[in-house]
Design an enzyme around this catalytic site. Structure first.
Site, PDB file in Angstrom:
ATOM      1  N   SER A  39      -1.782   7.240  23.769  1.00  0.00           N
ATOM      2  CA  SER A  39      -1.142   8.521  23.456  1.00  0.00           C
ATOM      3  C   SER A  39      -1.304   8.865  21.979  1.00  0.00           C
ATOM      4  O   SER A  39      -0.945   8.082  21.100  1.00  0.00           O
ATOM      5  CB  SER A  39       0.351   8.456  23.807  1.00  0.00           C
ATOM      6  N   HIS A  71      -3.409  10.981  28.823  1.00  0.00           N
ATOM      7  CA  HIS A  71      -4.572  10.133  29.076  1.00  0.00           C
ATOM      8  C   HIS A  71      -5.574  10.955  29.890  1.00  0.00           C
ATOM      9  O   HIS A  71      -5.217  11.570  30.892  1.00  0.00           O
ATOM     10  CB  HIS A  71      -4.157   8.856  29.812  1.00  0.00           C
ATOM     11  N   ARG A  92      -6.450   4.594  31.146  1.00  0.00           N
ATOM     12  CA  ARG A  92      -5.655   3.368  31.091  1.00  0.00           C
ATOM     13  C   ARG A  92      -4.719   3.302  32.298  1.00  0.00           C
ATOM     14  O   ARG A  92      -4.027   4.275  32.619  1.00  0.00           O
ATOM     15  CB  ARG A  92      -4.845   3.348  29.793  1.00  0.00           C
ATOM     16  N   THR A  93      -4.709   2.158  32.959  1.00  0.00           N
ATOM     17  CA  THR A  93      -3.736   1.899  34.016  1.00  0.00           C
ATOM     18  C   THR A  93      -2.606   1.090  33.411  1.00  0.00           C
ATOM     19  O   THR A  93      -2.825   0.013  32.857  1.00  0.00           O
ATOM     20  CB  THR A  93      -4.372   1.121  35.180  1.00  0.00           C
ATOM     21  N   HIS A  94      -1.389   1.624  33.482  1.00  0.00           N
ATOM     22  CA  HIS A  94      -0.231   0.940  32.899  1.00  0.00           C
ATOM     23  C   HIS A  94       0.399  -0.032  33.908  1.00  0.00           C
ATOM     24  O   HIS A  94       0.365   0.205  35.119  1.00  0.00           O
ATOM     25  CB  HIS A  94       0.826   1.949  32.443  1.00  0.00           C
ATOM     26  N   GLU A 193      13.325   1.196  26.375  1.00  0.00           N
ATOM     27  CA  GLU A 193      14.157   0.021  26.106  1.00  0.00           C
ATOM     28  C   GLU A 193      15.589   0.454  25.777  1.00  0.00           C
ATOM     29  O   GLU A 193      15.828   1.508  25.189  1.00  0.00           O
ATOM     30  CB  GLU A 193      13.577  -0.766  24.920  1.00  0.00           C
ATOM     31  N   SER A 212       2.253  -1.193  26.932  1.00  0.00           N
ATOM     32  CA  SER A 212       0.833  -1.433  27.185  1.00  0.00           C
ATOM     33  C   SER A 212       0.321  -2.504  26.230  1.00  0.00           C
ATOM     34  O   SER A 212       1.100  -3.178  25.558  1.00  0.00           O
ATOM     35  CB  SER A 212       0.027  -0.137  27.006  1.00  0.00           C
ATOM     36  N   ASN A 235       8.107   7.412  17.692  1.00  0.00           N
ATOM     37  CA  ASN A 235       9.558   7.591  17.613  1.00  0.00           C
ATOM     38  C   ASN A 235      10.174   6.299  17.098  1.00  0.00           C
ATOM     39  O   ASN A 235       9.550   5.228  17.181  1.00  0.00           O
ATOM     40  CB  ASN A 235      10.142   7.919  18.992  1.00  0.00           C
TER      41      ASN A 235
END
Length: 273
Positions: A39, A71, A92-94, A193, A212, A235
């Site tokens: 990102s 993405h 990208r596969t998360h 989180e 990731s 952030n």
């Protein structure tokens, strides 16, 4: 519905087939370096060099359509001014998508199968250090894998010392001496989180939190590649940020920093490739 990477398939055989697809679709037999654009990092591909070919990732064996806004879902072959070939991964596969670790690291294993000796991994992430501001790029010096998972299968013992190569970080600082660095913590996601989890990450030595990169870096090391990692601080992490976290904030911070970090990444790749 079965997937090419589902057991009992050999994931390295699938990566080799994917590399053959890339060579056929791009007309480039080998790549020297690969970069995964997270990102905020997407515009770097335009600055690395001349685009030789752009391929929808879904046309390459084992790749899935990205589930995340930001993405682009393509694989791009770029030739630098020095004549090196860079594989730009915008697909990208998360881990949080629930497809399993093989699919998460397939792009890295494919990059290695194309011949790439260096893997550059980028992401957008939350910063724990209050001195960092949204829009700031930082180098990843090490990671803490909090997914409770691994791309390694069976009795496969791989050394993780200097995983994020000091040599490559030194090259990055030749481009921008002001670059700070920190330890990246990969959580499972997809929820952000909690403040308590961020405090835990800080207590165990983390500086950056995201979803990731760590699993991909392990796979890159297994494949024998040198790894360079960049996080864009999009952030401040939960409990540090004065406002609730949102994906819109991540996208906005990435867009605001896009020009600066894309030039930085392209210049670093130009020195490595």
């Amino acid at each position: 519905m079965t997937h090419p990477l589902d057991p009992p398939a050999d994931p390295f055989d699938v990566a080799s087939r994917a590399a053959d697809d890339i060579a056929r679709l791009t007309g480039v037999a080998r790549h020297d370096l690969a970069v995964t654009l997270g990102s905020g990092w997407g515009k770097a591909a335009d600055l690395i060099g001349e685009t030789v070919a752009t391929v929808p990732a879904t046309e390459v064996t084992g790749f899935s359509r990205p589930a995340l806004e930001g993405h682009v879902g393509t694989l791009r072959s770029v030739r630098t001014a020095a004549g090196a070939h860079v594989l730009v991964i915008g697909a990208r596969t998360h881990y949080y998508e629930g497809h399993g670790v093989r699919r998460v690291v397939h792009s890295v294993r494919t990059a290695a199968a194309t011949g790439a000796k260096t893997m550059v991994l980028t992401n957008g992430a939350g910063g724990i250090r209050e001195s960092w501001a949204p829009g700031q790029p930082v180098l990843i010096s090490d990671h803490i894998n909090l997914t409770a998972d691994t791309p390694l299968e069976g009795a496969t013992f791989i050394d993780m010392t200097d995983l994020y190569a000091q040599r490559l970080r030194d090259i990055a600082r030749e481009v921008d001496a002001s670059l700070d660095e920190g330890v990246y913590c990969q959580f499972r996601g997809p929820q952000y989180e909690t403040p308590a989890e961020v405090r835990m990450a800080k207590a165990i030595g983390g500086d950056i939190v995201g979803m990731s990169t760590a699993l991909e870096a392990i796979a890159a090391r297994q494949a024998g590649m040198e790894v360079l990692g960049f996080s864009l601080i999009t952030n401040l992490a939960a409990g540090i940020s004065p406002t609730p976290l949102s994906h819109a904030e991540v996208i906005e911070a990435g867009q605001a920093a896009e020009a600066r970090i894309s030039r930085l990444l392209a210049d670093v790749i130009g020195r490595i490739a």
